[in-house]
Enzyme design. Structure first.
Site, PDB file in Angstrom:
ATOM      1  N   LYS A  22      22.153  85.241  75.741  1.00  0.00           N
ATOM      2  CA  LYS A  22      21.356  85.821  74.658  1.00  0.00           C
ATOM      3  C   LYS A  22      21.383  84.915  73.425  1.00  0.00           C
ATOM      4  CE  LYS A  22      20.943  89.976  71.758  1.00  0.00           C
ATOM      5  NZ  LYS A  22      21.121  89.324  70.435  1.00  0.00           N
ATOM      6  N   GLY A  45      12.680  92.148  66.373  1.00  0.00           N
ATOM      7  CA  GLY A  45      11.435  92.613  65.787  1.00  0.00           C
ATOM      8  C   GLY A  45      10.720  93.712  66.529  1.00  0.00           C
ATOM      9  N   ARG A  92      18.985  87.166  61.690  1.00  0.00           N
ATOM     10  CA  ARG A  92      20.265  87.236  60.988  1.00  0.00           C
ATOM     11  C   ARG A  92      21.098  85.961  61.125  1.00  0.00           C
ATOM     12  NH1 ARG A  92      21.626  92.598  59.788  1.00  0.00           N
ATOM     13  NH2 ARG A  92      23.831  92.530  60.353  1.00  0.00           N
ATOM     14  N   SER A 130      28.684  96.059  72.264  1.00  0.00           N
ATOM     15  CA  SER A 130      29.053  94.844  71.554  1.00  0.00           C
ATOM     16  C   SER A 130      30.555  94.594  71.576  1.00  0.00           C
ATOM     17  CB  SER A 130      28.589  94.937  70.097  1.00  0.00           C
ATOM     18  OG  SER A 130      29.067  93.848  69.335  1.00  0.00           O
ATOM     19  N   ASP A 148      14.050  89.848  72.361  1.00  0.00           N
ATOM     20  CA  ASP A 148      14.796  90.600  71.360  1.00  0.00           C
ATOM     21  C   ASP A 148      14.349  90.106  69.986  1.00  0.00           C
ATOM     22  OD1 ASP A 148      17.661  91.939  70.512  1.00  0.00           O
ATOM     23  OD2 ASP A 148      17.367  90.057  69.459  1.00  0.00           O
ATOM     24  N   HIS A 164      18.406  86.605  66.890  1.00  0.00           N
ATOM     25  CA  HIS A 164      19.443  87.498  66.357  1.00  0.00           C
ATOM     26  C   HIS A 164      18.861  88.422  65.278  1.00  0.00           C
ATOM     27  CE1 HIS A 164      23.917  87.726  66.905  1.00  0.00           C
ATOM     28  NE2 HIS A 164      23.787  88.562  65.878  1.00  0.00           N
ATOM     29  N   GLY A 214      16.738  97.163  68.787  1.00  0.00           N
ATOM     30  CA  GLY A 214      17.939  97.304  67.988  1.00  0.00           C
ATOM     31  C   GLY A 214      17.783  98.208  66.789  1.00  0.00           C
ATOM     32  N   ARG A 215      17.352  97.657  65.657  1.00  0.00           N
ATOM     33  CA  ARG A 215      17.375  98.392  64.395  1.00  0.00           C
ATOM     34  C   ARG A 215      16.753  99.783  64.450  1.00  0.00           C
ATOM     35  NH1 ARG A 215      16.567  93.039  62.331  1.00  0.00           N
ATOM     36  NH2 ARG A 215      18.040  92.427  60.687  1.00  0.00           N
ATOM     37  N   ARG A 268      24.220  85.894  55.040  1.00  0.00           N
ATOM     38  CA  ARG A 268      23.392  87.068  54.784  1.00  0.00           C
ATOM     39  C   ARG A 268      23.584  87.469  53.329  1.00  0.00           C
ATOM     40  NH1 ARG A 268      25.331  89.655  60.603  1.00  0.00           N
ATOM     41  NH2 ARG A 268      24.562  87.853  61.799  1.00  0.00           N
ATOM     42  N   ARG A 281       9.523  97.129  67.575  1.00  0.00           N
ATOM     43  CA  ARG A 281       9.520  98.379  66.825  1.00  0.00           C
ATOM     44  C   ARG A 281       8.803  99.516  67.528  1.00  0.00           C
ATOM     45  NH1 ARG A 281      12.915  95.938  64.931  1.00  0.00           N
ATOM     46  NH2 ARG A 281      13.256  95.233  62.774  1.00  0.00           N
ATOM     47  N   GLN A 317      28.194  92.878  75.841  1.00  0.00           N
ATOM     48  CA  GLN A 317      27.842  91.672  75.085  1.00  0.00           C
ATOM     49  C   GLN A 317      29.115  91.001  74.590  1.00  0.00           C
ATOM     50  OE1 GLN A 317      28.208  91.689  71.413  1.00  0.00           O
ATOM     51  NE2 GLN A 317      27.745  89.502  71.350  1.00  0.00           N
ATOM     52  N   TYR A 338      31.021  88.011  72.432  1.00  0.00           N
ATOM     53  CA  TYR A 338      31.174  86.899  71.516  1.00  0.00           C
ATOM     54  C   TYR A 338      32.382  86.096  71.994  1.00  0.00           C
ATOM     55  CZ  TYR A 338      27.957  88.819  68.019  1.00  0.00           C
ATOM     56  OH  TYR A 338      26.843  89.268  67.348  1.00  0.00           O
ATOM     57  N   THR A 373      26.402  86.098  73.868  1.00  0.00           N
ATOM     58  CA  THR A 373      25.613  85.703  72.706  1.00  0.00           C
ATOM     59  C   THR A 373      25.995  84.282  72.303  1.00  0.00           C
ATOM     60  OG1 THR A 373      25.354  87.967  71.915  1.00  0.00           O
ATOM     61  CG2 THR A 373      25.114  86.206  70.293  1.00  0.00           C
TER      62      THR A 373
END
Length: 366
Positions: free
Chosen positions: A238, A295, A265, A113, A293, A262, A316-317, A170, A297, A133, A135, A161
């Site tokens: 992305k 969700g 988010r 990132s 991308d 995202h 990701g998470r 958030r 799991r 990635q 920004y 992105t």
């Protein structure tokens, strides 16, 4: 989620979540776990994936599926990349270095990132296959300087992105007045440690304040065309949900698009990424690769994405949970678990490899 004894090995990626929550400060957990607004889209990502039922084939003669897949001209151990995630030293002192090294062991691309807490040169030195990635920054000169570093570091692709004209509201971060601790900074940016990221104001997310000061909100397709002309690495866009935007990405020369909200988010109320995946795949055809991308799991989710036409997914998470829970060893185990789950899912669906999964039918369930 099933409670496990503390010394029991994780059986799936979800098992890392509570382990991560147990070791992280509450505001850091909220930062990585939360979404924007009322977190409607955050929840929709998971619910929509669970509604995708894959119709398996039988008697296909499959014993041990081959997981390897080509993404952007390179062959990887499975059709999976580590999604770009900011400030990984928030969850573990080794941060990006540990997760990149784990990706290298797993043979999958690591997406570094712009807001990484370790310089891109050090991440690339792990030997992992790295995509960068980006920004888009307000100062185009800084963009060019950063891209020169990306090229010199040997990154394999550039991922822009495009869904962050402003950072989403958030609520967990606002309520926590979230800020970066002193030891964590945006290592790829000049003045990565400043009052906007590290100060504290009640009711203000300092990361939202810092991104607003650094990012260019009025990014347009002409900017991506300008970038395409000046940068010869594969270009990935992305943050696409609308098929019309995917077609515009193809028009400016994108080699791939990532269907993404995202991780829930950004715009709360946007559709789940997997809901829009088939429309984007249909729109672009074979003119560029499509990744999913938000969700994802586990291995069944990868199979679902492949069956809906994706070339691969970004995770990701769950990998951030593993990093928090046990650093590089846990991240390596998590990626190994993901490979095992995908291998089982392909075998049970009658697929010898990821390419065959794209021929499967899906039906809506629930």
């Amino acid at each position: 989620m099933t409670d496990l004894p503390a010394d029991a090995p994780p059986a799936c990626l979800a098992d890392y979540a509570e382990r991560a929550r147990a070791v992280l400060p509450p505001d850091v957990w909220d930062y990585i776990d939360g979404g924007s607004g009322a977190e409607v889209t955050l929840g929709a990502n998971r619910a929509a994936l669970d509604r995708v039922a894959v119709l398996p084939r039988v008697l296909r003669g499959v014993e041990v599926p081959d997981l390897t897949a080509r993404l952007l001209g390179h062959r990887y151990a499975m059709p999976v990349g580590v999604a770009p995630m900011a400030y990984q030293r928030l969850v573990h002192p080794d941060g990006e270095l540990a997760l990149a090294a784990a990706a290298g062991v797993a043979g999958v691309p690591y997406l570094a990132s712009t807001l990484g807490s370790t310089p891109i040169e050090e991440v690339a030195a792990t030997g992992a296959p790295v995509w960068f990635q980006l920004y888009w920054l307000r100062d185009k000169g800084l963009v060019l300087d950063l891209l020169a570093r990306v090229r010199d570091a040997g990154c394999r692709a550039l991922v822009v992105t495009v869904d962050v004209p402003v950072l989403g509201r958030r609520m967990r971060d606002l309520r926590n007045a979230f800020r970066l601790p002193a030891q964590v900074a945006a290592a790829n940016l000049p003045n990565g440690r400043d009052d906007l990221a590290h100060g504290g104001t009640p009711g203000v997310s300092q990361l939202r304040a810092r991104s607003g000061a650094a990012f260019a909100p009025a990014l347009g397709w002409a900017d991506l065309a300008w970038l395409r002309e000046r940068f010869d690495l594969p270009l990935v866009v992305k943050g696409v949900l609308d098929p019309r935007d995917a077609l515009d990405a193809v028009r400016v020369g994108a080699d791939a698009v990532v269907v993404s909200n995202h991780g829930g988010r950004q715009l709360d109320g946007a559709p789940a990424s997997v809901t829009m995946l088939p429309e984007v795949v249909d729109a672009v055809g074979d003119r560029c690769e499509v990744l999913l991308d938000s969700g994802v799991r586990g291995g069944t989710d990868v199979l679902r994405a492949l069956a809906l036409g994706a070339a691969g997914v970004l995770v990701g998470r769950p990998l951030l949970w593993a990093l928090a829970a046990g650093g590089r060893p846990a991240a390596e185990t998590a990626l190994d678990l993901l490979a095992t789950e995908l291998r089982d899912a392909l075998a049970l669906a009658g697929c010898p490899d990821p390419a065959a999964a794209r021929q499967l039918r899906t039906v809506a369930s629930g």
